[in-house]
Design an enzyme around this catalytic site. Structure first.
Site, PDB file in Angstrom:
ATOM      1  N   CYS A 108       0.850  -1.192   0.000  1.00  0.00           N
ATOM      2  CA  CYS A 108       0.000   0.000   0.000  1.00  0.00           C
ATOM      3  C   CYS A 108       0.881   1.234   0.000  1.00  0.00           C
ATOM      4  O   CYS A 108       1.538   1.537   1.000  1.00  0.00           O
ATOM      5  CB  CYS A 108      -0.926   0.012   1.210  1.00  0.00           C
ATOM      6  SG  CYS A 108      -1.958   1.492   1.263  1.00  0.00           S
ATOM      7  N   GLY A 109       0.910   1.946  -1.116  1.00  0.00           N
ATOM      8  CA  GLY A 109       1.781   3.102  -1.259  1.00  0.00           C
ATOM      9  C   GLY A 109       1.382   4.280  -0.390  1.00  0.00           C
ATOM     10  O   GLY A 109       2.244   4.959   0.181  1.00  0.00           O
ATOM     11  N   ASP A 269     -10.257   4.311  -3.349  1.00  0.00           N
ATOM     12  CA  ASP A 269      -9.103   5.049  -2.847  1.00  0.00           C
ATOM     13  C   ASP A 269      -9.275   6.537  -3.109  1.00  0.00           C
ATOM     14  O   ASP A 269      -9.605   6.945  -4.220  1.00  0.00           O
ATOM     15  CB  ASP A 269      -7.840   4.535  -3.537  1.00  0.00           C
ATOM     16  CG  ASP A 269      -6.565   4.899  -2.795  1.00  0.00           C
ATOM     17  OD1 ASP A 269      -6.560   5.931  -2.090  1.00  0.00           O
ATOM     18  OD2 ASP A 269      -5.575   4.154  -2.916  1.00  0.00           O
ATOM     19  N   GLY A 274      -0.651   4.574  -4.342  1.00  0.00           N
ATOM     20  CA  GLY A 274       0.791   4.436  -4.501  1.00  0.00           C
ATOM     21  C   GLY A 274       1.224   3.181  -5.228  1.00  0.00           C
ATOM     22  O   GLY A 274       2.022   3.235  -6.178  1.00  0.00           O
ATOM     23  N   SER A 275       0.686   2.034  -4.830  1.00  0.00           N
ATOM     24  CA  SER A 275       1.037   0.794  -5.528  1.00  0.00           C
ATOM     25  C   SER A 275       0.422   0.769  -6.917  1.00  0.00           C
ATOM     26  O   SER A 275       0.966   0.155  -7.844  1.00  0.00           O
ATOM     27  CB  SER A 275       0.593  -0.427  -4.721  1.00  0.00           C
ATOM     28  OG  SER A 275      -0.793  -0.369  -4.423  1.00  0.00           O
TER      29      SER A 275
END
Length: 354
Positions: A108-109, A269, A274-275
């Site tokens: 998870c970014g 989100d 990020g990912s």
């Protein structure tokens, strides 16, 4: 006499405080509007020699605590959380498990960006100006974060994740209500399906959230039925995390490109993901749409929050040609919490209003 020092009326007798069988403390943050609940104390011991074993243990034995923290009435449908665990690799400064409304992610970014600041501000890593390295072990592998530090304050965070690669392009799937649609599948610590929202007559910046959510979920369902995923490192990583609807602007440009990610159980989100940005950059590089060290702005279509992303080097991940990708953004603190549970609470296991 002020109100705070005024004693209660004599007719009201003091009652004992309720006993709590569980008390879990957290630090609350957000990255680009996407929430993060970091468990700091009160979680039971998590067994397992490796981080993937710990992930399986939590899933099999402690899932009621995920629901307690993520579900209503303490959380909400789109809440996201992190559990700090003991690392099993020496170079990691901290190790974490990710949790959401459906279960446990591998990467998870937005959480990594927040955890970079959190690790420095809470003494896991000593701050160094102008930049401090924070190594974070995630279920997908070691992620290296770089945190800007100035005048004793942590700031923006960039991270380089595990090797990212395009898994398959132009895969034809039968999407319920839309017929045959071609999608791309790429890995950035988790697998995502990518398709332009224009394929469905939608706009990621202006179409309603329900339309985007339902369409992305239909795509995910179709891909799960059609495509068998594989990852060179572990079968635990070989699952589709979600679908990212884009604005279709994939060729390199100085202008932002927008997307909306729908993952897990129709969770949306609020950040650019990020990912997902990692996977999208890998996909763009695979297609020759972006070169090495070309920085691109990625924007969430609903909130307008932005991350930067760029491919910084070429590598391999098993049989796949891969790239390492650097993603940057900024996280902010929103508070602290202590969550408790009374055993006679009829809703103690939590619920989700869908």
């Amino acid at each position: 006499m002020d109100a705070e020092s005024t004693p209660p009326p004599a007719k009201y007798r003091k009652v004992s405080k309720p006993e709590h069988s569980i008390s879990i403390s957290t630090v609350e943050m957000h990255t680009g509007g996407e929430p993060l609940r970091i468990v700091t104390s009160g979680f039971p011991n998590i067994e397992g020699e490796t981080i993937l074993q710990k992930r399986r243990y939590v899933k099999e034995h402690l899932d009621h605590l995920r629901k307690l923290l993520i579900f209503e009435p303490r959380g909400h449908f789109d809440m996201y959380g992190v559990i700090l665990v003991k690392s099993d690799i020496p170079e990691a400064d901290i190790a974490v498990l990710f949790m959401h409304n459906e279960g446990y992610s591998t990467m998870c970014g937005h959480a990594v960006i927040a955890l970079g600041r959190f690790a420095i501000d809470n003494g896991y890593v000593k701050a160094k100006e102008p930049e401090t390295n924070v190594n974070i072990q995630c279920p997908c592998g070691l992620v290296r974060a770089q945190v800007k530090c100035e005048n004793g304050k942590s700031g923006s965070v960039g991270f380089v994740s595990v090797p990212a690669f395009a898994f398959a392009t132009d895969v034809e799937v039968e999407v319920e209500g839309h017929g045959k649609v071609k999608v791309d599948i790429s890995y950035g610590g988790a697998f995502y399906a990518f398709v332009s929202a224009e394929e469905f007559g939608l706009d990621v910046c202006n179409s309603g959230i329900e339309k985007l959510k339902n369409t992305a979920t239909a795509v995910s369902d179709a891909v799960k039925k059609t495509v068998k995923l594989e990852h060179p490192d572990s079968d635990d990583l070989a699952f589709l995390y979600g679908t990212i609807l884009t604005d279709g602007k994939d060729d390199y440009s100085s202008d932002p490109t927008a997307n909306v990610c729908v993952f897990a159980d129709k969770q949306v989100d609020r950040s650019p993901t990020g990912s997902g940005v990692t996977a999208r950059v890998a996909l763009q590089h695979h297609k020759g749409q972006i070169g090495l060290n070309q920085t691109r702005l990625f924007q969430n279509g609903m909130t307008g929050s932005k991350f930067t992303g760029k491919a910084v080097s070429q590598t391999k991940c098993g049989k796949f040609d891969a790239v390492t990708v650097e993603v940057s953004g900024h996280a902010f603190y929103t508070g602290t919490s202590t969550f408790t549970l009374e055993d006679d609470d009829p809703l103690k296991t939590g619920f989700l209003a869908k």
